[in-house]
Design an enzyme around this catalytic site. Structure first.
Site, mmCIF file in Angstrom:
data_model
loop_
_atom_site.group_PDB
_atom_site.id
_atom_site.type_symbol
_atom_site.label_atom_id
_atom_site.label_comp_id
_atom_site.label_asym_id
_atom_site.label_seq_id
_atom_site.Cartn_x
_atom_site.Cartn_y
_atom_site.Cartn_z
ATOM 1 N N GLY A 20 0.794 -1.315 -0.038
ATOM 2 C CA GLY A 20 0.136 0.031 -0.083
ATOM 3 C C GLY A 20 0.917 1.130 -0.011
ATOM 4 O O GLY A 20 0.466 2.107 0.530
ATOM 5 N N LEU A 26 -5.069 3.638 -6.542
ATOM 6 C CA LEU A 26 -6.120 3.199 -5.707
ATOM 7 C C LEU A 26 -6.274 1.574 -5.521
ATOM 8 O O LEU A 26 -6.518 1.295 -4.132
ATOM 9 C CB LEU A 26 -7.361 3.477 -6.185
ATOM 10 N N SER A 28 -3.465 -0.090 -5.207
ATOM 11 C CA SER A 28 -2.295 -0.506 -4.054
ATOM 12 C C SER A 28 -2.835 -0.212 -2.629
ATOM 13 O O SER A 28 -2.685 -0.990 -1.668
ATOM 14 C CB SER A 28 -1.349 0.181 -4.418
ATOM 15 N N HIS A 137 9.669 3.987 -2.202
ATOM 16 C CA HIS A 137 9.834 2.860 -2.367
ATOM 17 C C HIS A 137 10.260 2.745 -4.014
ATOM 18 O O HIS A 137 11.154 1.689 -4.392
ATOM 19 C CB HIS A 137 8.770 1.945 -2.270
ATOM 20 N N GLU A 174 8.759 9.411 -14.283
ATOM 21 C CA GLU A 174 8.086 8.130 -14.305
ATOM 22 C C GLU A 174 8.311 7.299 -15.361
ATOM 23 O O GLU A 174 7.728 6.124 -15.403
ATOM 24 C CB GLU A 174 6.847 8.402 -13.664
ATOM 25 N N ARG A 211 2.973 13.172 -11.071
ATOM 26 C CA ARG A 211 4.204 12.469 -10.774
ATOM 27 C C ARG A 211 5.131 12.816 -11.984
ATOM 28 O O ARG A 211 6.645 12.748 -11.613
ATOM 29 C CB ARG A 211 4.093 10.860 -10.855
ATOM 30 N N HIS A 247 -0.736 7.498 -13.600
ATOM 31 C CA HIS A 247 0.297 7.612 -14.935
ATOM 32 C C HIS A 247 -0.605 7.733 -15.951
ATOM 33 O O HIS A 247 -1.586 7.098 -16.118
ATOM 34 C CB HIS A 247 1.156 6.104 -15.122
ATOM 35 N N CYS A 368 1.713 -2.055 -17.720
ATOM 36 C CA CYS A 368 2.928 -1.764 -16.663
ATOM 37 C C CYS A 368 3.818 -2.612 -16.441
ATOM 38 O O CYS A 368 4.931 -2.113 -16.268
ATOM 39 C CB CYS A 368 1.881 -1.794 -15.022
#
Length: 446
Positions: A20, A26, A28, A137, A174, A211, A247, A368
């Site tokens: 999370g 959302l 995640s 992370h 990103e 991002r 994204h 992804c």
């Protein structure tokens, strides 16, 4: 010049978990703390890769990163043996342990921005590994991504692997999740569409972070030697970001002449269309497939990941194939839209579905998981062959995951020193399978 679009998919790591950690993602957030299955996640990814290789597409793999990443914990002041560092972090700063244990590197669409040789001033394929600094992370991924790209695409006469952009908020990047390339044929000069969410020098306030910065996109254009005439910098719609499109590839995908996107994907969509047409002038006629909000709401688009799909040119198929997640079929609105889409005379002639549920629960669909790299025949021949999917590699990877990966991982397991040992053993074996060398990971260089 003959060229093809290759897909290099990220291999899920042995510490795949639902931490999370991704603000604005959302799925995640919704699945935080649930048990995961690293083995199932890896096998799902391998199955998708193999299915595309079997249909004649160039399919490669990107190795997972070392997790838990103890050098980051040591930089935070934790000391002692590896086990002591791990257990101290679990006891004193459990969130830090989650940060350095994430398998988010599996989403190779964020690995780098890539420009093919047909578009660059020096005629080489250019890679800029993403700095991913918006989320802690992911901000640790860049150097190892650069190392991986430099091993897989080692021929410096054909490939240029850059450093990440500066680790400053102005240059938040990103990767290819905010990039689309359009063209007549993959070997021809094309139009590069780079999508940004905010200006790095300006203030930005919103429910979720934007991002990608405009400044990072401008820097990529300069680095890669792209033609200003053939490049479009488009702003992602604030409405899409606020709805959870962290994204642009959550609301847009494209290949060849076709740009497939949601009505609310861009700010000033008409201007984006005009800019793409102007950039493509003399090269090809772009085809815009806009999905109206009246047919698919922004919420349905994001929860089903309709656009986080792979838009593929399959040998033998007259029209493009959209490879969507199973969740797209399960959503009534997107299923109905897909049925209407293939019944039309547009550029997309089929919609197929892939089961990547372990990835989807953490907020990543089929798109992804892959980094697209356009390669000429000569460039394809220069890629590290042991990282290209084949029947033999598929069998070896499946056996490797069955041997080394846990079937179930609970959040508390991240503090288990045995998990770290298992991960190191798995990654050490993988470097042999992929021919990456015995010094690829930090733990191998100690």
């Amino acid at each position: 010049m003959n060229a093809s679009e290759a897909n290099f998919d990220g291999i899920v790591g042995p510490t795949h978990n639902y931490g999370g950690l991704s603000e604005g993602n959302l799925a995640s957030t919704r699945n935080e703390g649930q048990a995961s299955s690293p083995r199932q996640a890896a096998l799902e990814g391998f199955a998708k890769m193999k299915s595309l290789a079997d249909r004649g597409l160039i399919q490669g793999v990107m190795p997972p990163q070392e997790r838990p990443f103890l050098p980051q914990l040591r930089a935070m002041g934790f000391t002692g043996s590896d086990s002591e560092v791990l257990q101290s972090a679990a006891r004193e700063a459990p969130r830090f342990l989650k940060l350095v244990s994430s398998s988010s590197h599996m989403w190779a669409a964020n690995a780098a921005m890539v420009s093919p040789s047909a578009d660059t001033a020096d005629g080489r394929v250019h890679f800029t590994p993403a700095n991913l600094l918006t989320t802690p992370h992911r901000g640790i991924e860049g150097p190892q991504t650069q190392r991986a790209l430099s091993r897989i695409f080692a021929d410096e006469s054909r490939f240029a692997v850059h450093d990440t952009l500066p680790m400053q908020p102005m240059f938040a990047d990103e990767g290819a999740a905010n990039h689309v390339r359009l063209c007549e044929a993959h070997g021809d000069a094309g139009v590069e569409l780079l999508v940004w969410g905010r200006e790095g020098l300006g203030a930005y306030e919103g429910r979720f972070p934007a991002r990608q910065t405009l400044e990072s996109c401008e820097a990529i254009v300069r680095r890669h030697g792209l033609s200003a005439r053939r490049t479009v910098l488009a702003q992602q719609a604030r409405q899409a970001i606020e709805a959870g499109a962290f994204h642009n590839d959550v609301v847009c995908v494209g290949t060849r002449q076709a740009l497939f996107y949601h009505e609310q994907a861009f700010e000033q969509t008409a201007r984006v269309q005009d800019a793409v047409r102007d950039a493509a002038d003399g090269l090809f006629d772009p085809v815009f497939v806009e999905v109206p909000a009246s047919a698919v709401s922004l919420n349905d688009a994001i929860t089903s990941y309709l656009f986080n799909s792979q838009l593929l040119e399959i040998p033998g198929e007259d029209r493009l194939v959209l490879l969507a997640p199973e969740e797209t079929r399960e959503n009534a609105a997107t299923r109905a839209y897909c049925e209407a889409l293939i019944a039309s005379n547009g550029p997309i002639g089929a919609v197929e579905f892939a089961d990547v549920r372990q990835s989807m629960r953490n907020g990543g669909g089929p798109a992804c998981l892959r980094l697209r790299v356009v390669l000429t025949d000569a460039e394809h021949a220069a890629v590290l062959p042991s990282c290209l999917m084949s029947d033999e590699l598929y069998a070896r990877l499946c056996q490797w995951a069955e041997t080394h990966y846990r079937d179930r991982l609970d959040p508390a397991d991240l503090a288990d020193p045995q998990l770290m040992t298992e991960a190191h053993t798995a990654l050490d074996a993988l470097t042999g399978i992929l021919g990456l060398g015995g010094d690829f990971y930090a733990f191998q260089r100690v």
